[in-house]
Design a protein around this motif. Structure first.
Motif, PDB file in Angstrom:
ATOM      1  N   ILE A   1       0.813  -1.221   0.000  1.00 22.29           N
ATOM      2  CA  ILE A   1       0.000   0.000   0.000  1.00 22.29           C
ATOM      3  C   ILE A   1       0.848   1.273   0.000  1.00 22.29           C
ATOM      4  N   GLY A   2       2.167   1.108  -0.110  1.00 20.11           N
ATOM      5  CA  GLY A   2       3.028   2.278  -0.193  1.00 20.11           C
ATOM      6  C   GLY A   2       3.258   2.974   1.127  1.00 20.11           C
ATOM      7  N   PHE A   3       3.128   2.230   2.213  1.00 23.37           N
ATOM      8  CA  PHE A   3       3.343   2.800   3.545  1.00 23.37           C
ATOM      9  C   PHE A   3       4.743   2.499   4.086  1.00 23.37           C
ATOM     10  N   ASP A   4       5.610   1.954   3.262  1.00 20.71           N
ATOM     11  CA  ASP A   4       6.944   1.562   3.732  1.00 20.71           C
ATOM     12  C   ASP A   4       7.883   2.774   3.753  1.00 20.71           C
TER      13      ASP A   4
ATOM     14  N   GLU B   1      14.549  13.484   4.225  1.00 22.48           N
ATOM     15  CA  GLU B   1      14.615  14.702   3.408  1.00 22.48           C
ATOM     16  C   GLU B   1      14.070  15.922   4.140  1.00 22.48           C
ATOM     17  N   GLY B   2      13.601  15.719   5.362  1.00 18.39           N
ATOM     18  CA  GLY B   2      13.066  16.826   6.143  1.00 18.39           C
ATOM     19  C   GLY B   2      11.596  17.106   5.911  1.00 18.39           C
ATOM     20  N   ASN B   3      10.901  16.239   5.158  1.00 13.48           N
ATOM     21  CA  ASN B   3       9.468  16.416   4.946  1.00 13.48           C
ATOM     22  C   ASN B   3       8.699  16.068   6.216  1.00 13.48           C
ATOM     23  N   ASP B   4       7.726  16.882   6.558  1.00 12.89           N
ATOM     24  CA  ASP B   4       6.935  16.601   7.757  1.00 12.89           C
ATOM     25  C   ASP B   4       5.672  15.820   7.407  1.00 12.89           C
ATOM     26  N   TYR B   5       5.244  14.958   8.323  1.00 10.79           N
ATOM     27  CA  TYR B   5       4.038  14.137   8.183  1.00 10.79           C
ATOM     28  C   TYR B   5       3.160  14.380   9.404  1.00 10.79           C
TER      29      TYR B   5
ATOM     30  N   VAL C   1      -8.552   5.883   0.267  1.00  9.39           N
ATOM     31  CA  VAL C   1      -8.492   7.256   0.786  1.00  9.39           C
ATOM     32  C   VAL C   1      -7.274   7.430   1.689  1.00  9.39           C
ATOM     33  N   VAL C   2      -7.016   6.432   2.509  1.00  6.98           N
ATOM     34  CA  VAL C   2      -5.894   6.499   3.442  1.00  6.98           C
ATOM     35  C   VAL C   2      -4.557   6.642   2.697  1.00  6.98           C
ATOM     36  N   VAL C   3      -4.419   5.911   1.586  1.00 12.67           N
ATOM     37  CA  VAL C   3      -3.134   5.906   0.870  1.00 12.67           C
ATOM     38  C   VAL C   3      -2.774   7.275   0.291  1.00 12.67           C
ATOM     39  N   PRO C   4      -3.650   7.944  -0.477  1.00 13.80           N
ATOM     40  CA  PRO C   4      -3.253   9.273  -0.972  1.00 13.80           C
ATOM     41  C   PRO C   4      -3.107  10.321   0.128  1.00 13.80           C
ATOM     42  N   LEU C   5      -3.828  10.142   1.235  1.00 13.87           N
ATOM     43  CA  LEU C   5      -3.608  11.071   2.349  1.00 13.87           C
ATOM     44  C   LEU C   5      -2.161  11.025   2.796  1.00 13.87           C
ATOM     45  N   LEU C   6      -1.564   9.824   2.769  1.00 12.27           N
ATOM     46  CA  LEU C   6      -0.156   9.710   3.144  1.00 12.27           C
ATOM     47  C   LEU C   6       0.755  10.074   1.976  1.00 12.27           C
ATOM     48  N   GLN C   7       0.493   9.485   0.805  1.00  6.47           N
ATOM     49  CA  GLN C   7       1.409   9.632  -0.320  1.00  6.47           C
ATOM     50  C   GLN C   7       1.452  11.063  -0.877  1.00  6.47           C
TER      51      GLN C   7
END
Length: 468
Positions: A44-47, A62-66, A397-403
């Motif tokens: 699901i691309g959460f790795d 890279e300094g990106n915030d989540y 929905v969950v995946v693009p919220l993260l990606q």
């Protein structure tokens, strides 16, 4: 530090170890731990690889915030690495206390119990374990011993933990399959007082364990249900057990979720998760004096229920620090106000998006439910997903919220088209704005026939079919 300790320290350097081998994290997990977890995360691309965390945020290399809207399944109630909790843990380690001698009475457990009980003045005593499932296990054991009865009632779709006793009151068959026989138990529909009374009349019920708001799907108990259930239980000499492992400590805008209903005073209350401050596992079972005195009825029974690491100094210090932060920073009031703001703004989107069916919850425990659309184009895509596996759209929905938007959320349970938001209770307007804007963009993409989103849906369908 003694000479021996200095010598030992030379053989282990955590920073060096992480620098040398931290990049192997997914390979190590696949080889030595649950091999399906990295496989699922990759699918699901959460790795992701997160380097550090603070408050309600993670950062990658890279300094990106989540933005963290999951809070470690509710563990990070006051956010990650709160300075007050960190200092308390440093202080307790530096104090070199004579901890866990087992044959003395240290001050910290008593102080934390005293502080916890101030929020449930009808309760009198506390047992400290190491997790939420242990807190539930304790409540089940105490209820059975105190009443002399064996059967436990619970609600369908409930989640109370995964050890054998708590699994016996777990309402999801997927968790129970293959682990029988369990404790004698019976599930009833949440809100079904007639079913509750019918089971109680059999005379063998020790207690009824219930989440004031179910984590799976984010469903509140109906108004008046807890109070009426309490009256029925006491009439039949059975106990009301409130599982506040996820809903407690301010999550729903009150200290405990059962406090939203006037007159409810559970006989036993289970807490854990946020009490840890996100550092040291801790669980607690609060109960009435007569229950504890029945279980610990003589000096011969002083260790009849105990835990080797229960009441350890680090966990107690973390718990005391968490409660102090909650008071000083008015965390409960913030959860109530910010949660209402977030829920209101999300609910305003329902008329705009036909896939969005409901927004519910209390405080900062919010469920977003999706459902069958009305338009023919979207309905055909929805039907395809549902045929493969219910819950795939919520995952989409969950995946693009993260990606795309760097926001971590979760699907609220297996085969559920519900996303659950349980962020740190310290978030504010900035985080609400960020989430609502991102969620709106994802909804726009889904309803506009966004190719990337629905292409990912096809990937999930293939994965679901392959796993059948």
């Amino acid at each position: 530090m003694t000479e021996d300790a200095t010598s030992l320290a030379k053989g282990f350097d955590l920073a060096t170890l992480l620098a040398e081998r931290g990049g192997e994290r997914y390979e190590l997990h696949a080889q030595y731990l649950n091999h399906q977890l990295p496989r699922m995360l990759h699918t699901i691309g959460f790795d992701k690889v997160y380097e550090r965390a603070e408050g309600a945020y993670f950062w990658d290399a890279e300094g990106n915030d989540y933005l963290d809207m999951l809070a470690g399944f509710g563990v990070m109630g006051i956010g990650r690495h709160h300075p007050v909790v960190r200092k308390a843990l440093h202080d307790v380690l530096d104090a070199s206390l004579a901890d866990l001698t087992r044959f003395d009475c240290q001050p910290l457990p008593g102080l934390l119990a005293e502080k916890l009980l101030q929020h449930s003045p009808h309760l009198d005593r506390v047992f400290f374990g190491n997790s939420g499932t242990e807190a539930v296990e304790t409540a089940l054991k105490f209820a059975r011993y105190a009443t002399g009865k064996k059967r436990i009632l619970y609600c369908t779709h409930a989640f109370h933990g995964l050890t054998t006793g708590s699994l016996s009151v777990n309402g999801e068959a997927g968790f129970r399959d293959g682990f029988a026989p369990l404790l004698p138990d019976t599930a009833i529909e949440m809100g079904d007082l007639a079913a509750l009374e019918r089971e109680l009349k059999r005379g063998d019920v020790a207690g009824f364990v219930v989440e004031p708001i179910q984590g799976k799907g984010v469903h509140e108990t109906p108004p008046g249900f807890l109070r009426a259930a309490q009256e029925l239980l006491h009439k039949h000499k059975a106990l009301l057990i409130a599982d506040e492992v996820q809903t407690g400590l301010g999550r729903t805008g009150d200290f405990y979720a059962y406090q939203h209903e006037e007159g409810v005073e559970p006989d036993l209350v289970c807490v854990a998760k946020a009490l840890s401050g996100g550092y040291v596992p801790v669980g607690a079972t609060l109960g009435k004096d007569w229950i504890f005195k029945k279980v610990y009825s003589s000096m011969d029974r002083v260790l009849v229920h105990s835990a080797s690491f229960g009441s350890n100094a680090q966990a107690m210090a973390a718990g005391l620090a968490v409660l102090s932060v909650m008071e000083d920073e008015e965390v409960v009031a913030n959860a109530r106000a910010t949660g209402e703001q977030l829920k209101t703004r999300l609910a305003e989107l329902i008329p705009r998006y036909e896939l969005l069916h409901d927004v519910r919850g209390r405080g900062l425990m919010i469920g977003i439910e999706f459902g069958r659309p009305s338009s023919l184009k979207l309905r055909s895509r929805w039907t395809m997903l549902q045929a493969a596996r219910k819950g795939l759209f919520a995952q989409m929905v969950v995946v693009p919220l993260l990606q795309k938007h760097r926001i971590l959320t979760q699907v609220s349970g297996d085969h559920l088209e519900v996303i659950k938001l349980i962020p740190p209770l310290t978030i504010g307007e900035k985080e609400v704005d960020r989430f609502v804007e991102a969620f709106t963009a994802v909804m726009e993409d889904a309803h506009g026939g966004g190719g990337l989103m629905w292409d990912f849906g096809k990937t999930l369908v293939k994965q679901a079919v392959a796993n059948r």
